[in-house]
Scaffold this active site. Structure first.
Site, PDB file in Angstrom:
ATOM      1  N   PHE A   1       8.885  97.822 -24.153  1.00 36.78           N
ATOM      2  CA  PHE A   1       9.967  97.113 -23.479  1.00 36.78           C
ATOM      3  C   PHE A   1      11.098  97.950 -23.770  1.00 36.78           C
ATOM      4  CE2 PHE A   1       8.675  94.598 -19.086  1.00 36.78           C
ATOM      5  CZ  PHE A   1       7.014  94.628 -19.852  1.00 36.78           C
TER       6      PHE A   1
ATOM      7  N   GLY B   1      -2.192  67.832 -41.746  1.00 38.82           N
ATOM      8  CA  GLY B   1      -2.347  68.599 -40.511  1.00 38.82           C
ATOM      9  C   GLY B   1      -3.326  69.830 -41.369  1.00 38.82           C
ATOM     10  N   SER B   2      -3.282  70.804 -41.934  1.00 34.49           N
ATOM     11  CA  SER B   2      -4.404  71.594 -41.643  1.00 34.49           C
ATOM     12  C   SER B   2      -5.522  70.734 -42.770  1.00 34.49           C
ATOM     13  CB  SER B   2      -3.960  72.535 -42.876  1.00 34.49           C
ATOM     14  OG  SER B   2      -3.418  73.933 -42.152  1.00 34.49           O
TER      15      SER B   2
ATOM     16  N   GLN C   1       2.389 109.784 -27.457  1.00 34.86           N
ATOM     17  CA  GLN C   1       1.351 109.216 -28.181  1.00 34.86           C
ATOM     18  C   GLN C   1       1.161 107.380 -29.082  1.00 34.86           C
ATOM     19  OE1 GLN C   1      -0.782 110.969 -31.831  1.00 34.86           O
ATOM     20  NE2 GLN C   1      -2.058 111.435 -30.387  1.00 34.86           N
TER      21      GLN C   1
ATOM     22  N   GLU D   1      -4.340  73.768 -33.961  1.00 37.03           N
ATOM     23  CA  GLU D   1      -6.879  73.569 -33.417  1.00 37.03           C
ATOM     24  C   GLU D   1      -7.266  74.337 -34.529  1.00 37.03           C
ATOM     25  OE1 GLU D   1      -8.644  73.870 -30.267  1.00 37.03           O
ATOM     26  OE2 GLU D   1      -7.747  72.493 -28.804  1.00 37.03           O
TER      27      GLU D   1
ATOM     28  N   GLU E   1      -1.518  64.371 -38.270  1.00 41.08           N
ATOM     29  CA  GLU E   1       0.384  63.777 -38.876  1.00 41.08           C
ATOM     30  C   GLU E   1       1.292  64.562 -39.598  1.00 41.08           C
ATOM     31  OE1 GLU E   1      -1.842  60.027 -41.139  1.00 41.08           O
ATOM     32  OE2 GLU E   1      -2.792  59.564 -39.934  1.00 41.08           O
ATOM     33  N   PRO E   2       2.258  63.513 -39.783  1.00 43.89           N
ATOM     34  CA  PRO E   2       3.837  65.062 -40.540  1.00 43.89           C
ATOM     35  C   PRO E   2       3.004  64.951 -41.802  1.00 43.89           C
ATOM     36  CG  PRO E   2       4.190  62.195 -39.865  1.00 43.89           C
ATOM     37  CD  PRO E   2       2.631  62.595 -39.816  1.00 43.89           C
TER      38      PRO E   2
ATOM     39  N   ILE F   1       1.132  66.083 -31.323  1.00 43.08           N
ATOM     40  CA  ILE F   1       0.292  65.826 -29.981  1.00 43.08           C
ATOM     41  C   ILE F   1       0.178  66.619 -28.515  1.00 43.08           C
ATOM     42  CG2 ILE F   1      -1.632  63.899 -29.563  1.00 43.08           C
ATOM     43  CD1 ILE F   1      -1.626  64.423 -32.828  1.00 43.08           C
TER      44      ILE F   1
HETATM   45  N1  CAA Z   1     -19.583  69.820 -38.109  1.00 46.54           N
HETATM   46  C1  CAA Z   1     -20.013  68.575 -38.318  1.00 46.54           C
HETATM   47  N2  CAA Z   1     -19.422  67.934 -39.846  1.00 46.54           N
HETATM   48  C2  CAA Z   1     -18.317  69.018 -40.629  1.00 46.54           C
HETATM   49  C3  CAA Z   1     -18.692  70.015 -40.107  1.00 46.54           C
HETATM   50  C4  CAA Z   1     -18.296  70.625 -38.649  1.00 46.54           C
HETATM   51  N3  CAA Z   1     -17.978  71.395 -37.635  1.00 46.54           N
HETATM   52  N4  CAA Z   1     -17.234  70.557 -41.122  1.00 46.54           N
HETATM   53  C5  CAA Z   1     -17.223  70.396 -41.785  1.00 46.54           C
HETATM   54  N5  CAA Z   1     -18.224  68.658 -41.639  1.00 46.54           N
HETATM   55  C6  CAA Z   1     -18.491  68.101 -42.815  1.00 46.54           C
HETATM   56  C7  CAA Z   1     -18.948  68.462 -43.624  1.00 46.54           C
HETATM   57  O1  CAA Z   1     -20.415  68.890 -43.610  1.00 46.54           O
HETATM   58  C8  CAA Z   1     -19.065  67.493 -45.094  1.00 46.54           C
HETATM   59  O2  CAA Z   1     -20.141  66.050 -44.442  1.00 46.54           O
HETATM   60  P1  CAA Z   1     -20.469  64.973 -45.736  1.00 46.54           P
HETATM   61  O3  CAA Z   1     -19.345  64.133 -45.292  1.00 46.54           O
HETATM   62  O4  CAA Z   1     -21.553  65.006 -46.053  1.00 46.54           O
HETATM   63  O5  CAA Z   1     -19.722  66.083 -47.463  1.00 46.54           O
HETATM   64  C9  CAA Z   1     -17.668  67.080 -44.424  1.00 46.54           C
HETATM   65  O6  CAA Z   1     -17.277  67.411 -42.598  1.00 46.54           O
HETATM   66  C10 CAA Z   1     -15.952  67.249 -45.301  1.00 46.54           C
HETATM   67  O7  CAA Z   1     -16.203  69.173 -44.815  1.00 46.54           O
HETATM   68  P2  CAA Z   1     -15.579  70.103 -45.858  1.00 46.54           P
HETATM   69  O8  CAA Z   1     -15.966  69.332 -47.005  1.00 46.54           O
HETATM   70  O9  CAA Z   1     -15.887  71.711 -45.303  1.00 46.54           O
HETATM   71  O10 CAA Z   1     -13.881  69.278 -45.395  1.00 46.54           O
HETATM   72  P3  CAA Z   1     -12.753  69.849 -45.602  1.00 46.54           P
HETATM   73  O11 CAA Z   1     -11.807  68.374 -45.984  1.00 46.54           O
HETATM   74  O12 CAA Z   1     -12.750  70.607 -47.275  1.00 46.54           O
HETATM   75  O13 CAA Z   1     -11.826  70.618 -44.970  1.00 46.54           O
HETATM   76  C11 CAA Z   1     -10.920  71.480 -42.799  1.00 46.54           C
HETATM   77  C12 CAA Z   1     -12.718  71.134 -43.639  1.00 46.54           C
HETATM   78  C13 CAA Z   1     -12.062  72.441 -41.998  1.00 46.54           C
HETATM   79  C14 CAA Z   1     -10.384  72.031 -43.495  1.00 46.54           C
HETATM   80  C15 CAA Z   1     -11.121  70.304 -41.937  1.00 46.54           C
HETATM   81  O14 CAA Z   1      -9.970  70.331 -42.609  1.00 46.54           O
HETATM   82  C16 CAA Z   1      -9.974  71.291 -41.066  1.00 46.54           C
HETATM   83  O15 CAA Z   1     -10.802  72.229 -39.631  1.00 46.54           O
HETATM   84  N6  CAA Z   1      -8.803  71.922 -40.671  1.00 46.54           N
HETATM   85  C17 CAA Z   1      -7.923  72.001 -39.284  1.00 46.54           C
HETATM   86  C18 CAA Z   1      -7.805  70.601 -38.856  1.00 46.54           C
HETATM   87  C19 CAA Z   1      -7.284  71.043 -37.185  1.00 46.54           C
HETATM   88  O16 CAA Z   1      -7.831  71.901 -37.262  1.00 46.54           O
HETATM   89  N7  CAA Z   1      -6.455  70.135 -36.887  1.00 46.54           N
HETATM   90  C20 CAA Z   1      -6.156  70.310 -35.364  1.00 46.54           C
HETATM   91  C21 CAA Z   1      -6.213  69.150 -34.583  1.00 46.54           C
HETATM   92  S1  CAA Z   1      -5.740  69.652 -33.171  1.00 46.54           S
HETATM   93  C22 CAA Z   1      -4.632  70.139 -32.215  1.00 46.54           C
HETATM   94  O17 CAA Z   1      -3.649  71.372 -33.302  1.00 46.54           O
HETATM   95  C23 CAA Z   1      -4.225  69.928 -31.135  1.00 46.54           C
HETATM   96  C24 CAA Z   1      -3.146  69.263 -30.614  1.00 46.54           C
HETATM   97  O18 CAA Z   1      -3.081  68.688 -30.183  1.00 46.54           O
HETATM   98  C25 CAA Z   1      -1.966  69.736 -31.113  1.00 46.54           C
END
Ligand code: CAA
Length: 395
Positions: free
Chosen positions: A350, A141-142, A289, A375, A137-138, A167
């Site tokens: 290049f 993201g992370s 090199q 991602e 969302e705006p 998206i």
């Molecule tokens: N599998 C299953 N469960 C998971 C998991 C996994 N890989 N990772 C975390 N969980 C669970 C944890 O066990 C935890 O469970 P509980 O509810 O029991 O506590 C819960 O999820 C929360 O986990 P965290 O405390 O680790 O969560 P967090 O808020 O600290 O953040 C993060 C985790 C890894 C930073 C996550 O927010 C993240 O991956 N952020 C990046 C998001 C991302 O990749 N976005 C990309 C969007 S898609 C895209 O870019 C493509 C497009 O179309 C443009």
């Protein structure tokens, strides 16, 4: 001392089977004949590659992980890596347009009922339609748990309101998996996932974003204004959304890593050819090199990135479940950073020609940058890796 569980099962092979080699060769041929010739033009004009998508679909290079029950090939993650690398070798933007259905469909595969799978997945096999994954969302993201889109239950329906940003393919998708909060007080445990037709009243694609690289992929922002969906379109239970999103990303990050390897491989090949031809101080620059060490590092790091990617895919295919999280992030982080480094060094090889659009490495450097962002950024991959080291949750 803290140790990481990196042990693997018995037997290690680095040799793809003859079927895998054939699939790789078929995809390389497709990338060479159908993608590369259009890469510069589609990049310049931000062309949605509908023609390439249709051909890839016809050839069976899309939706390859969908199971036979819904008409798919049911190929393992490993085959997806091989396809992703080769398509991306042709053009990362067009490759992402083709393979992003994996990201959109994964939540349905992971959490959908048989009925939901029968409703949403076979149309992807029948024709080259697209689906998307709407998490970002705006303002989130992370920190994906902070999304603000809401889904309010009203009788046997939900009403969705919010905004989605960055998206992939959303501007051309038939449906999207939308993550929304059904209970703001519960934080990440209050998130849920819904399949939303993009033609539903209240879904408004607001912007096709004008990106630096991977310009032949549509990346859009859309709004959800009082969008009504049946309760039956919710995937899993209320509150399962965050876990579904994380499991989806565990599955797709190695595919993104493979795309980064494809871009790096293309840049490396161009750099090697150029270094053999370009003469300075009376010898081809490959004899210096300063240049051949750059190329030696490229070759080494690409191979390391490819092996990490293959290992992550192999972990997914071997049923390592949550343990694969660590390897997915190893692969995504290393391959993305490798693509950035290799393409930057290819531009360096290049020289001035690398910096102008008449030569292909300038585009590759722009394309590479996005692998460090979508991602999950390279910093988020390090965060996931650090969590797995210090707070291991894999079983
Ligand atoms: N599998 C299953 N469960 C998971 C998991 C996994 N890989 N990772 C975390 N969980 C669970 C944890 O066990 C935890 O469970 P509980 O509810 O029991 O506590 C819960 O999820 C929360 O986990 P965290 O405390 O680790 O969560 P967090 O808020 O600290 O953040 C993060 C985790 C890894 C930073 C996550 O927010 C993240 O991956 N952020 C990046 C998001 C991302 O990749 N976005 C990309 C969007 S898609 C895209 O870019 C493509 C497009 O179309 C443009």
């Amino acid at each position: 001392m803290t140790t990481m569980k990196t042990e693997l099962a018995d037997g290690v092979s680095f040799a793809p089977t003859s079927e895998q080699r054939e699939l790789r060769a078929l995809t390389r041929e497709f990338a060479e004949n159908e993608i590369r010739p259009k890469a510069a033009e589609y990049d310049e004009h931000r062309t949605h590659p509908a023609d390439v998508i249709a051909k890839a679909h016809e050839l069976g290079l899309m939706n390859v992980h969908l199971p036979e029950e819904v008409g798919g090939l049911g190929l393992p993650a490993f085959e997806g890596m091989l396809i992703g690398e080769e398509l991306s070798w042709g053009c990362a933007g067009m490759a992402v347009s083709v393979v992003a259905n994996t990201l959109g469909a994964a939540p349905v595969l992971l959490a959908g009922t048989d009925e939901q799978k029968r409703e949403w997945l076979p149309p992807l096999i029948d024709s080259p339609i697209l689906c998307s994954f709407a998490l970002s969302e705006p303002d989130a993201g992370s920190d994906a748990a902070r999304i603000k889109t809401t889904a309010e239950r009203r009788g046997n329906e939900y009403v969705l309101n919010g905004s989605k940003m960055f998206i992939t393919n959303a501007g051309h998708a038939a449906w999207s998996v939308v993550f929304a909060s059904t209970d703001r007080a519960q934080g990440h445990r209050g998130l849920s996932a819904f399949v939303v037709p993009m033609v539903a009243d209240g879904v408004v694609v607001e912007r096709h974003l004008d990106k630096m690289g991977q310009r032949a992929t549509d990346t859009s922002a859309f709004a959800l204004n009082e969008v009504v969906v049946p309760a039956a379109s919710r995937l899993g239970a209320e509150g399962d959304g965050f876990r579904i999103a994380m499991q989806t990303l565990d599955f797709t990050r190695p595919g993104t890593a493979a795309g980064a390897v494809g871009v790096a491989q293309a840049a490396y090949e161009y750099a090697v050819e150029y270094a053999k031809e370009r003469v300075t101080f009376d010898v081809p620059i490959a004899m210096h090199q300063g240049v051949n060490f750059l190329i030696a590092d490229m070759a080494t790091e690409i191979e390391a990135a490819r092996l990490l990617t293959w290992q992550a895919a192999w972990m997914l295919d071997s049923g390592y479940g949550r343990k694969a999280t660590l390897y997915s992030s190893f692969a995504k982080r290393f391959a993305a950073d490798t693509a950035m480094k290799v393409t930057t060094d290819a531009v360096q090889v290049f020289g001035g020609y690398g910096y102008i659009k008449e030569y292909p490495v300038e585009k590759l450097m722009r394309d590479a940058k996005l692998f460090q962002i979508y991602e999950g950024t390279s910093q988020i991959q390090r965060l996931v890796i650090a969590k797995e080291i210090f707070l291991p949750r894999g079983d």
